[in-house]
Design a protein around this motif. Sequence first.
Motif: not given
Length: 568
Positions: A299-300, A302-303, A305, A322, A324, A326
């Motif tokens: 469950h990320p 913070l992403e 991108e 990029s 992620q 979790g």
Amino acid sequence: MKKPVIEFQNFSFQYRAQSEPTLHEVNLTIYEGEKVLIVGPSGSGKSTLAHCINGLIPFMYEGERSGTLRIAGETISDQGITLLSDEVGTVMQDPDGQFVGLTVAEDIAFKLENDAVPQADMIKRVFEAADTVEFTDFLEASPHSLSGGQKQKTTLAGVLVSDADILLFDEPLASLDPHTGQMTVELIDRIHRETGKTIVIIEHRLEEVLERPVDRVIVVNEGRIVGDMTPDELLCTDLLRTTGIREPLYLNALHYAGCKITAAMQPGHIDSIQLDNCIQPLQQWYNCVHQDELPVSEHPVLEVEHVSFGYEAGKPILHDVSFQIGKGEIVCIAGRNGAGKSTISKLICGFYRPSAGRIVFNGRDLSGDTIKERAEHIGFVMQNPNHMLSKPLLYDEVALGLRTRGVHEDTIRERVHEVLKVCGLYPFRSWPISALSYGQKKRVTIASILVLEPEIMILDEPTAGQDFRHYNEMMEFLNQLNRQGMTIIMITHDMHLMMEYGQRAVVMADGKKIADDCPSRVLVQPDTIAAANLKQTSLHALAVKSGVGEPNEFVGRFIAYDRGLRHP
């Protein structure tokens, strides 16, 4: 017989703002041409010793003195700070406190300008000093715009242009990546060999300093000299462990295997240590330990991108980054000085906006949020504590964020005291910030964010200037918060920290992500290590030298065993 150049005789010192002495009856002699390492826990008096040697005590920091201190045969009371600066060149722990020039070149040249050195000679000597530390490309840069490691190089070059016979280095590795730190240790050693100058190094990173020979290691604890011996003699005692100083990783592994370490084994360095009597117990230990893979969050929270960014148009710092994070992960962001690690944290916190890409928190694009709105969920501890401190008293500094949010004073007191105890700062709760060491200030800034209990905590070089005991206390507290659901991101040069606590390591080089894996795998990849100025640990070297296990597996099993001891 060598001539004594630094002589403490029954020397005590008490700062004017404190009720107890910081140094107690110190007797210490350092001889001409020696290379001496001084170690000790935060607040032990190491930096106070340094201030006495370079004249900041008594000429800047006032207090009561007793006993005698002689530098180059003269008592400090008979010399002004100007004369002492001709005898002692200092690289301070906090580079920002040493800058005086608008450019790197001006800063390096400051001592020469004061000595009225002719301009042609000055330019030549400044360039030579910058070239020695591989920094000629930055001579026109502003010192305050540099990364922590680059600032350290500037101050080091500023000392190299002087003719001082004593060179004092106060935690010169604190802001440096592992490779640059190793180069600095080698540079200091080369200066010592080629010039015969007296070298005094004060540093927490014992193993890195011992990459090159030192004559003696002085151990300071609670303002007293508790050890004065060669590295081989020191490393076969329990003095490091009892005073809260991290011993070399290869010795950790040998102790875990039940090996008895003696001075005759030459334990001062992994290359010199004799392992004949250690192979069998090390093999037995290795066979009984199994490497466990840490769970990865699905469950990320913070992403990042496809983020790109530059402080100036046409000069990008980050290129299409990029990754992620979790929920509930502990992730380390590592890489060489200037790779863009701190820039990423500033983008996440909203201090700057990406020129391309986006940052997502819990599925929501953060581009419309202010810094204040992001701070409700994301806490950030900066690399330099002096950039965060704003209150004169420690308690008020840690309480500031809660007061700003309107929390009741009784609740503030309870939460502040709890955090101060965990960070080892409770005894100093009524102290002025100005009386604290750099390492203690660092803990104050961490405490001021921890007390706010954010969902994500970003720490930029959290272990810089920290002794092993306070490092462990803080990290165990962060681990406790992590187990309760807090996500932790650490920007770090500390390979020990990455191995011991990191579940993943995102590695940066030249503004690009070059690796994203568990630390034990990252730290055995030669290409990644070279590109990011990381360094293979002495555990890898121990596995190769002993022939026990495959090196990658040996490192992984050590990490698993070490974590098991801390979290049974």
